[in-house]
Motif scaffolding. Structure first.
Motif: not given
Lengths: 533, 504
Positions: A370-378
């Motif tokens: 539910h997000t594409l924000e790079i810094k929230r993905l890992s």
């Protein structure tokens, strides 16, 4: 021209519309039937495409095949003339393939606010417009098909898109309209001037053949202006710097399916227009414009890459990478050499496969996290290993790793720019060799940047540990209320079915690029023969 | 002095006019004798009358000579002519009138009453238009123009208790008669120069040289100004938005399509027959009018919140494209392409715009509003109407494969065909305007497709009465067909025999 099986291309192009007609009578509630009919139509269309692929005479790929010409708008001398040669064949088939895959993906991914029937109808209409553009051999017919895609894409972005969808879709629409209005005036002007120049004005018509024969005779200064009108029309669609600003918005806001179609096919309408129309019809103007195009293309490469480095949103990053990749395509075209244009055509298909695939991945990431924000993905490799690997594969392909399709679009384009066509280096006409060589160096630097932003993206999203937010034991403050660990699953069946053909194609064309080069080359050689060498 | 001899009347050629005249008497009579609750029958009869008048047009087109004097005889011939040009436009007026009847049926039956009178006026106005297409003489042009305008003034004010409608009628009337007066003055100057009311004679006399150049220029300019009011060209457009907004919607549809087309037909006849040698006056004048009309119409349309008002300004701006083509008549041999462009534009624009108004009427039956905001989320509860409206708006915007693109194409082609500074510059202005125009058409589409339904709106499915469905079907099919196979319309528009023009 080979005039056999003249019905084949019309069938392939208009079959989707037949599907639309059937779908109109399916009640809106019955989504499964609507989707089924649409998918069947798309598969049947692809079937026609594969039949075309089989029947295509590869020994004569410089000739127009399945050619047919019929009356259409007699008073203005526009005809229904269609044909397929080595330049358009790959794109024609690609458009059919992408539509089928997008539909499979959409089977259980119809974006908000639903209404699968309308969504699938739009995809079928888009398919007709795209395929039609690649087979048209008449300028007016080309224009009509070129514009047919406009409204469906507008609605696709505007109705099914993200939060800023209305702004993005309007921007997309107005930019494209602006380009096509000037383009239309340029087309008409070219027709009237060639008609007045011709020994027999009555013979004038809008067929490509007429312009191939008579376009080069247009006086140089006039042709530069006409080329300018077409340039704006096509450059907006490509999009080239500085007409690119609609693209990041459109891509970011479009639903996954829209992004994939946009990246894979719609952008190619512009580059295809350059190769098929602007350059061969007005070679004198092409010569004058080529250095300008080359400079803008390289600015696009660097600007797109720098834009990528600055993005915090994965989808927006991929969108900016499109600007950079299309820069390589345009650089190839601007060399006016067979090598450069071959590279450009290959790059078009490769970019369609790879970036289309990247947008699929982005869509699936968005669906899970539910997000594409790079810094929230890992830690995607740990949490969703298949998806992570696929993304890695596409990132490698996109940065131009040898052995994957992306390489064969970029590398030969850079190579070609070192030695542009003779007429561009002819000392008596203004020698641009130095300019092109400088551009070669800068463009090569662009590939380094590409590696930089893609690897950095991959490193940030795929490596490491999943963030607490998504690993199931973190707090759920800023996430979507109903997501949890259970929501994050690996690649599902529909995704596998939709993606495998693309992944295979990226690999196959990367290992055996001659599959495509051999088809395109004779047609490209013929096209560039006016420029010498 | 020619001794009077009675004119020879060609009844076959005059049949459309005669059918209409008889029909409007019939409607008037029927209206007297039917009870109130069956007054709707007047509408039905009017529809049949209009279709009936089409029959002789078909027979004339198929069997008639190419050109015939409807009223002939020494000293009279060549003043009221039936040629292909006239036939095509008469057919357009009759069909447009028929669609307007379809649009009016429910509006008039449910709301205002006075149906009989309404249809009589409508038929009279159509009769005036039909006459305009044949007129080749100052007097018949003027009579036709008044004949089509005066009923329209009354129709605009049809909602008797509604202030806006009254304003619409009064504004339209005052500016309309003012325009007529200006035009009449111009015509008197032209008559003074040529000594004849026949347009082709005037065409020979208005050469812009000799010792009366000033009067010639004034005559030409005044006549163009008069028609500029009729076709609501900027800066003579000020009546249009108020009138369009205030008038009952079917009347607005009628004014913005048929009445406007009739104005253009009159202007065309004047330019081609009376001013062929006065290019240096009308070309710059109409060039400026076209540029202003397109640009200002568009810019103001962008800000409109009411759909009818927006379409009013859009129709102003569409008129600019027609003027663009017409301004380029007789420039580098472009007279044929501009004549065709204007005719084709009028036909396609009529189908498209009437369709758009049909949707407005259908939607307003539910929402009681023409505010653009009230179209929010229309797609969710009236997908059919939404798709139709999208088709019509996209056609107005000129997006292939819908009719409008071919209309615009023709207009651009005429401009580029004329070439030179005048032609290319106006073509570029037109191209820019075509883009601006899409911006406001698209806001409506956005409202329908992408915005949420306004609060408290009734979202059960919308019932569209049969007559409106028929109107939508006619316009929708025409809009699509003209776009996909423009050949059919191009053939009709391929007219080279505006009798007397091109030195023929």
């Amino acid at each position: 021209m080979i005039q056999e099986q003249q019905w084949l291309l019309s069938l392939g192009t208009f079959l989707p519309l037949a599907g639309v007609l059937v779908m109109l009578f399916i009640p809106k509630k019955d989504e499964a039937t609507a989707k089924g009919v649409a998918l069947l139509t798309a598969i049947a269309t692809l079937g026609v495409g594969i039949y075309t692929l089989v029947k295509f005479d590869y020994d004569q790929s410089e000739k127009l095949q399945f050619f047919t010409t019929n009356k259409w708008i007699s008073p203005i001398k526009a005809t229904y003339t269609i044909g397929l040669d080595g330049i358009s064949l790959p794109l024609y088939i690609l458009s059919m393939l992408i539509t089928v895959l997008v539909m499979i993906y959409s089977w259980n991914h119809v974006p908000e606010p639903g209404n699968a029937k309308a969504f699938f109808i739009l995809m079928l209409v888009l398919q007709t417009g795209m395929a039609g553009t690649f087979i048209a051999q008449d300028l007016i017919l080309f224009f009509v098909f070129f514009e047919v895609v406009l409204l469906p894409m507008y609605f696709m972005i505007g109705v099914w898109g993200g939060e800023n969808r209305q702004y993005a879709s309007l921007k997309f629409f107005l930019y494209t309209m602006f380009g096509s209005a000037l383009m239309l005036v340029a087309f008409i002007a070219m027709f009237i001037i060639t008609k007045n120049n011709a020994a027999d004005p009555e013979a004038a018509n809008f067929s490509f053949q007429w312009f191939n024969e008579n376009g080069p005779d247009v006086a140089r200064n006039t042709s530069i202006w006409i080329f300018g009108g077409m340039f704006v029309g096509f450059a907006v669609k490509v999009p080239m710097f500085p007409f690119h600003t609609w693209l990041p918005d459109a891509h970011t806001q479009a639903p996954t399916q829209g992004s994939v179609i946009l990246a894979a096919i719609l952008l190619k309408l512009g580059t295809y227009g350059f190769v098929r129309i602007a350059i061969p019809f007005l070679p004198q103007a092409a010569k004058t414009w080529a250095p300008i195009i080359a400079v803008l293309a390289v600015i696009g490469i660097i600007y797109g890459a720098l834009g990528c480095l600055a993005q915090t949103d994965m989808k927006r990053l991929i969108a900016f990478s499109s600007v950079a990749h299309m820069g390589f395509v345009m650089l190839g075209i601007s060399t006016l050499t067979p090598l450069g244009i071959n590279a450009a055509l290959f790059g078009m298909v490769a970019h369609g496969l790879i970036t289309g695939m990247l947008f699929f991945v982005a869509g699936s990431v968005k669906e899970r996290y539910h997000t594409l924000e790079i810094k929230r993905l890992s830690g995607m490799l740990k949490q969703v290993p298949h998806l992570g690997w696929i993304m890695g594969f596409c990132a490698m392909a996109s940065l131009g790793l040898p052995g994957l399709a992306g390489f064969w679009g970029e590398f030969p384009a850079i190579l070609a720019s070192w030695n542009p066509a003779q007429i561009l280096t002819d000392p008596s006409m203004g020698n641009h060799e130095m300019l092109y060589r400088v551009l070669t160096v800068i463009a090569s630097f662009g590939t380094v940047l590409a590696a930089g932003y893609l690897l950095w993206l991959y490193q940030r999203t795929a490596f490491g540990e999943p963030t607490g937010e998504f690993s199931g034991h973190g707090d759920d403050d800023h996430g979507h209320p109903d997501h949890g660990n259970t929501d994050i699953h690996d690649v599902n069946v529909f995704e596998w079915v939709a993606w495998t053909p693309l992944l295979v194609a990226i690999l196959v064309f990367g290992v055996v690029p001659s599959l495509m080069f051999d088809v395109m080359d004779p047609a490209v050689q013929q096209l560039t023969s006016v420029f010498g060498k | 002095m020619i001794a009077f001899s009675s004119p020879i009347v060609d009844y076959h050629a005059l049949a459309p006019e005669l059918v209409l005249a008889a029909g409007l008497c019939l409607v008037l009579l029927v209206d007297l004798f039917v009870p109130d609750h069956r007054r709707w029958i007047t509408g039905t009869i009017s529809g049949f009358v209009l279709l009936g008048a089409l029959l002789p047009i078909v027979t004339l087109a198929v069997w008639g000579d190419d050109v015939r004097d409807a009223i002939g005889g020494p000293g009279i011939s060549g003043r009221y002519v039936v040629d292909n040009f006239a036939l095509v436009l008469k057919a357009l007026f009759l069909l447009a009138g028929y669609v307007v009847v379809l649009l009016s049926t429910h509006e008039m039956d449910e709301k205002s009453g006075y149906q009989g009178e309404y249809y009589v006026l409508l038929l009279s106005s159509v009769l005036g238009m039909v006459m305009m297409a044949s007129s080749r003489d100052l007097i018949s042009v003027f009579v036709a123009l008044e004949f089509l305008s005066i009923p329209a003034y009354m129709m605009a004010a049809w909602k008797k208790r509604d202030r806006k409608s009254n304003e619409a009628g009064v504004k339209y009337y005052l500016l309309g008669v003012f325009a007529s007066a200006v035009m009449l003055y111009g015509m008197s100057l032209l008559y003074g120069i040529a000594g004849s009311t026949q347009l082709t004679e005037i065409g020979k006399a208005v050469t812009l040289d000799g010792d009366k150049v000033g009067i010639q220029v004034l005559g030409v300019v005044f006549v163009i100004v008069g028609f500029a009011f009729k076709v609501s060209a900027v800066p003579f457009h000020t009546w249009a938005p108020d009138t369009y907004e205030g008038a009952p919607t079917p009347v607005t549809a009628f004014l913005s399509v048929a009445s406007k087309a009739a104005g253009f037909v009159g202007l065309m006849i004047m330019v081609y027959l009376a001013f062929p040698l006065a290019r240096d006056v009308y070309r710059p004048f109409m060039w400026v009018l076209a540029a202003l009309t397109m640009t200002i119409g568009n810019l103001v349309a962008l800000k409109q919140k009411n759909l009818v008002r927006m379409l009013a300004y859009s129709s102003v701006s569409q008129g600019g494209f027609i003027l663009m083509a017409l301004a380029m008549a007789y420039t580098n041999g472009s007279e044929e392409s501009s004549l065709r462009a204007v005719i084709v534009y009028l036909i396609i624009y009529a189908a498209t715009n009437l369709g758009a108004f049909a949707v407005i009427i259908a939607v307003a039956r539910r929402t009681r509003s023409a505010e653009i905001a009230s179209y929010g989320g229309l797609f969710t509860y009236a997908p059919g109407l939404t798709v139709m409206m999208t088709i019509f708006l996209a056609s107005l915007a000129g997006i292939p494969p819908l009719g409008g693109w071919y209309a615009k194409f023709g207009a651009f082609r005429a401009a580029v065909d004329a070439g030179g500074g005048w032609g290319y510059s106006i073509a570029i202005i037109g191209a820019a305007n075509a883009v601006v125009a899409t911006a406001y058409y698209i806001t409506v589409m956005r409202e329908m497709w992408m915005k949420p339904v306004p609060e408290n709106a009734d979202t059960s499915s919308v019932k569209v009465p049969a007559s409106l469905q028929a109107a939508l079907a006619i316009c929708g099919v025409a809009t699509l067909a003209f776009g996909v196979v423009p050949g059919i319309i191009a053939k009709v528009g391929a007219i080279t025999d505006l009798t007397g023009a091109f030195g023929g």
